[in-house]
Scaffold this motif. Structure first.
Motif, PDB file in Angstrom:
ATOM      1  N   PHE A 160     -14.586  10.286  -1.257  1.00 33.85           N
ATOM      2  CA  PHE A 160     -13.289  10.227  -1.926  1.00 33.85           C
ATOM      3  C   PHE A 160     -13.393  10.119  -3.451  1.00 33.85           C
ATOM      4  CE2 PHE A 160     -10.942   8.206   1.965  1.00 33.85           C
ATOM      5  CZ  PHE A 160     -11.062   9.417   2.638  1.00 33.85           C
ATOM      6  N   VAL A 161     -14.599   9.950  -3.954  1.00 27.36           N
ATOM      7  CA  VAL A 161     -14.739   9.846  -5.413  1.00 27.36           C
ATOM      8  C   VAL A 161     -15.678  10.951  -5.897  1.00 27.36           C
ATOM      9  CG1 VAL A 161     -15.188   8.329  -7.368  1.00 27.36           C
ATOM     10  CG2 VAL A 161     -14.464   7.335  -5.179  1.00 27.36           C
ATOM     11  N   GLY A 162     -15.092  12.073  -6.239  1.00 37.34           N
ATOM     12  CA  GLY A 162     -15.876  13.220  -6.708  1.00 37.34           C
ATOM     13  C   GLY A 162     -16.178  13.096  -8.192  1.00 37.34           C
ATOM     14  N   PRO A 163     -17.022  13.987  -8.716  1.00 35.27           N
ATOM     15  CA  PRO A 163     -17.317  13.971 -10.151  1.00 35.27           C
ATOM     16  C   PRO A 163     -16.021  14.181 -10.933  1.00 35.27           C
ATOM     17  CG  PRO A 163     -18.677  15.623  -8.999  1.00 35.27           C
ATOM     18  CD  PRO A 163     -17.681  15.110  -8.003  1.00 35.27           C
ATOM     19  N   GLY A 164     -15.816  13.389 -11.959  1.00 33.98           N
ATOM     20  CA  GLY A 164     -14.618  13.549 -12.790  1.00 33.98           C
ATOM     21  C   GLY A 164     -13.380  12.843 -12.257  1.00 33.98           C
ATOM     22  N   ASP A 165     -13.454  12.319 -11.028  1.00 34.41           N
ATOM     23  CA  ASP A 165     -12.291  11.607 -10.466  1.00 34.41           C
ATOM     24  C   ASP A 165     -12.147  10.204 -11.062  1.00 34.41           C
ATOM     25  OD1 ASP A 165     -11.865  13.735  -8.792  1.00 34.41           O
ATOM     26  OD2 ASP A 165     -12.648  12.766  -6.985  1.00 34.41           O
ATOM     27  N   MET A 166     -10.911   9.754 -11.148  1.00 33.92           N
ATOM     28  CA  MET A 166     -10.607   8.373 -11.534  1.00 33.92           C
ATOM     29  C   MET A 166      -9.780   7.818 -10.378  1.00 33.92           C
ATOM     30  SD  MET A 166     -11.297   7.906 -15.003  1.00 33.92           S
ATOM     31  CE  MET A 166      -9.949   7.199 -15.949  1.00 33.92           C
ATOM     32  N   VAL A 167     -10.371   6.964  -9.584  1.00 37.87           N
ATOM     33  CA  VAL A 167      -9.705   6.520  -8.364  1.00 37.87           C
ATOM     34  C   VAL A 167      -9.388   5.033  -8.450  1.00 37.87           C
ATOM     35  CG1 VAL A 167      -9.918   6.309  -5.863  1.00 37.87           C
ATOM     36  CG2 VAL A 167     -10.898   8.296  -7.013  1.00 37.87           C
ATOM     37  N   LYS A 168      -8.126   4.718  -8.216  1.00 40.17           N
ATOM     38  CA  LYS A 168      -7.723   3.306  -8.220  1.00 40.17           C
ATOM     39  C   LYS A 168      -7.763   2.784  -6.794  1.00 40.17           C
ATOM     40  CE  LYS A 168      -3.643   0.633  -9.536  1.00 40.17           C
ATOM     41  NZ  LYS A 168      -3.382   0.681 -10.975  1.00 40.17           N
ATOM     42  N   VAL A 169      -8.412   1.655  -6.595  1.00 42.61           N
ATOM     43  CA  VAL A 169      -8.374   1.007  -5.279  1.00 42.61           C
ATOM     44  C   VAL A 169      -8.066  -0.467  -5.481  1.00 42.61           C
ATOM     45  CG1 VAL A 169      -9.948   2.550  -4.013  1.00 42.61           C
ATOM     46  CG2 VAL A 169     -10.891   0.580  -5.255  1.00 42.61           C
ATOM     47  N   ARG A 170      -7.284  -1.023  -4.554  1.00 41.72           N
ATOM     48  CA  ARG A 170      -7.016  -2.455  -4.593  1.00 41.72           C
ATOM     49  C   ARG A 170      -7.933  -3.111  -3.576  1.00 41.72           C
ATOM     50  NH1 ARG A 170      -3.399  -5.502  -6.947  1.00 41.72           N
ATOM     51  NH2 ARG A 170      -2.694  -7.404  -5.929  1.00 41.72           N
ATOM     52  N   ARG A 171      -8.714  -4.087  -3.989  1.00 39.31           N
ATOM     53  CA  ARG A 171      -9.609  -4.786  -3.078  1.00 39.31           C
ATOM     54  C   ARG A 171      -9.642  -6.266  -3.450  1.00 39.31           C
ATOM     55  NH1 ARG A 171      -8.866  -0.709  -0.934  1.00 39.31           N
ATOM     56  NH2 ARG A 171     -10.315   0.867  -0.170  1.00 39.31           N
TER      57      ARG A 171
ATOM     58  N   MET B 112       0.862  -1.207   0.000  1.00 35.75           N
ATOM     59  CA  MET B 112       0.000   0.000   0.000  1.00 35.75           C
ATOM     60  C   MET B 112       0.885   1.239   0.000  1.00 35.75           C
ATOM     61  SD  MET B 112      -3.324   0.524   2.359  1.00 35.75           S
ATOM     62  CE  MET B 112      -2.513  -0.531   3.563  1.00 35.75           C
ATOM     63  N   PRO B 113       0.666   2.140  -0.939  1.00 37.61           N
ATOM     64  CA  PRO B 113       1.559   3.296  -1.052  1.00 37.61           C
ATOM     65  C   PRO B 113       1.463   4.183   0.191  1.00 37.61           C
ATOM     66  CG  PRO B 113      -0.185   3.349  -2.769  1.00 37.61           C
ATOM     67  CD  PRO B 113      -0.432   2.166  -1.896  1.00 37.61           C
ATOM     68  N   GLU B 114       0.304   4.678   0.516  1.00 35.90           N
ATOM     69  CA  GLU B 114       0.144   5.522   1.692  1.00 35.90           C
ATOM     70  C   GLU B 114      -1.019   4.996   2.493  1.00 35.90           C
ATOM     71  OE1 GLU B 114      -0.413   9.794   1.267  1.00 35.90           O
ATOM     72  OE2 GLU B 114       1.504   9.786   0.182  1.00 35.90           O
ATOM     73  N   GLN B 115      -0.763   4.845   3.777  1.00 35.84           N
ATOM     74  CA  GLN B 115      -1.793   4.281   4.644  1.00 35.84           C
ATOM     75  C   GLN B 115      -2.730   5.400   5.080  1.00 35.84           C
ATOM     76  OE1 GLN B 115       0.052   2.347   7.973  1.00 35.84           O
ATOM     77  NE2 GLN B 115      -1.760   1.133   8.445  1.00 35.84           N
ATOM     78  N   TYR B 116      -4.006   5.258   4.857  1.00 38.18           N
ATOM     79  CA  TYR B 116      -4.953   6.291   5.261  1.00 38.18           C
ATOM     80  C   TYR B 116      -5.305   6.115   6.730  1.00 38.18           C
ATOM     81  CZ  TYR B 116      -8.920   9.455   5.371  1.00 38.18           C
ATOM     82  OH  TYR B 116      -9.776  10.474   5.692  1.00 38.18           O
TER      83      TYR B 116
END
Ligand code: FES
Ligand SMILES: [Fe+2]
Lengths: 72, 366
Positions: free
Chosen positions: B53-64, A1-5
């Motif tokens: 954390f996901v506003g309009p126009g955002d592209m957010v990468k999450v690992r799950r 994980m790059p930065e831990q929130y």
């Protein structure tokens, strides 16, 4: 994980101002003494020498509307 | 409390008429039971990320669950979740461009919409890839300040109905959400919350968990949605019980007394969930709740923002620091005693699930 929130405060945008901190502190103190009823809380605030935002002593209307605003 | 649903097929890339191996959505391979248990059981809803954390126009990468995903909102504000991998040559879509109802890959410009369908191949108009749904997209919901997604086992998985925990879907209950990332495996989170006895020790020095006895006897009590693990000889003094709930998602539900200084309204409730980021790290979601109305509700919310939230955070940090300090194999060769019945039970539940899901995968060769 790059930065831990890890963010302690997620319910508000900025830090509470001195007035809010003082009011919260006074309320904690009153609650800690076992007073959880409206009239006791209001007289507790007045006894601690705190005023409502308009400079007058607290009463039920002032307390409710201020808590409404601060608790939103 | 729930907003619009994006109904999406659980998986993608259906190639009819060809016998094929069942792979786990987003992984292109089979996983065995221990890999499933390590990276997260499938076919259930999980909280993914705070909505804010996901506003309009955002592209957010999450690992799950060990897979990289892209989160974005379409032009109507509807949240979308795609595997973060371009159908062309697998560049991450998250480094591409948000085009309203679709995203464009940065590498060669292929455009994929929120359902995972290729809508344009600009470099080669008329390309057979156009119109194909080859990127995995998940069913998503928003509620209680969070984005949730259904994590399918295979592309044949049926999306189950989304349901928020009762406590978060009750107008009498006021709540605040909290999100954190822990360098600790998902399974350790579950062990920790199914172990109420740690409250009296690990959290003895805290605003809410100093009360009650440091020894106790426990029992398991079945409910129609899971089970209670509770002290038989003490209630309402510390972390005295936890209910593990298995609904459209797995969560824990519990209550802890507040000291008088927290104001009127009695105990606070916690709804807790954990979503694996990968086998070693977890996304941790908590909602602190209180059944209060009228001025008491306002006072609680004011006190939470000014003082209580920080005190809750200190308690959560005690858990995080302990769990992050555990060895990766901490759950091997333990010596469990009666307080660990809840831990043993939750492990059995998850183990059975992992076995079942692994079997579905290995049967998949038609
Ligand atoms: S890799 Fe995305 S367009 Fe080629
Ligand atoms: Fe804890």
């Amino acid at each position: 994980m790059p930065e831990q929130y890890l963010e302690a405060n997620q319910s508000r945008v900025g830090p509470p101002n001195p007035y809010e901190l003082k009011l919260a502190g006074a309320l904690s103190e009153i609650f800690a003494s076992g007073s959880h009823e409206l009239p006791a809380i209001i007289s507790g605030l007045n006894n601690l020498g705190l005023n409502a935002p308009d400079g007058h002593p607290w009463d039920e209307t002032r307390f409710r509307s201020e808590m409404r605003r601060l608790g939103e | 409390m729930t907003t619009a649903t994006a109904s999406a097929p659980a998986g993608a890339g259906v190639r009819a008429g060809r016998a094929k191996t069942k792979t786990v959505v987003g992984t292109r391979r089979q996983l065995d039971a221990s890999e499933l248990a390590a990276t997260g059981l499938r076919d259930r809803w999980y909280p993914i990320y705070p909505s804010r954390f996901v506003g309009p126009g955002d592209m957010v990468k999450v690992r799950r669950l060990g897979v990289d995903w892209l989160l974005f909102r379409d032009a109507r504000g509807q949240i979308r979740m795609l595997e973060d991998r371009c159908p062309h040559r697998s560049a991450p879509l998250s480094v591409g461009q948000h085009l309203g109802d679709r995203v464009a890959c940065k590498y060669h410009g292929v455009q994929v919409n929120g359902d995972g369908t290729v809508v344009s191949v600009p470099g080669m108009p008329g390309c057979a890839l156009e119109g194909k749904t080859v990127t995995a997209s998940l069913a998503v919901e928003e509620g209680a300040d969070m984005i949730f997604a259904f994590m399918p086992l295979t592309e044949d998985s049926e999306v189950t109905e989304f349901k928020l925990p009762d406590r978060l879907d009750n107008p009498e209950v006021s709540w605040f959400s909290n999100y954190a990332e822990w360098n600790s495996p998902w399974r350790f989170y579950m062990d920790n919350v199914l172990d109420p006895m740690h409250g009296a020790f690990l959290h003895r020095d805290s605003h809410s968990m100093f009360g009650g006895d440091t020894s106790a006897r426990f029992r398991i009590r079945e409910t129609d949605r899971g089970f209670f693990f509770e002290k038989t000889d003490q209630r309402g003094k510390n972390f005295d019980w936890v209910e593990y709930c298995r609904e459209s998602m797995d969560y824990v539900d519990l209550e802890i007394p507040y000291a008088d200084s927290a104001g009127p309204g009695g105990s606070f409730g916690i709804v807790g969930m954990s979503t694996p980021i990968d086998a070693h790290t977890s996304a941790v979601f908590h909602w602190r709740t209180r059944t209060v109305s009228d001025w008491e509700r306002d006072v609680w919310r004011f006190m939470y923002k000014t003082t209580l939230e920080e005190k809750h955070w200190v308690v959560l940090e005690q858990d995080r620091e302990l769990l992050e300090a555990l060895a990766a194999d901490a759950d091997k060769d333990e010596h469990l005693y009666q307080h660990d019945l809840g831990v043993a039970r939750i492990r059995r539940v998850h183990d059975a699930d992992a076995q079942k899901q692994a079997a579905i995968l290995s049967e998949g060769i038609a």
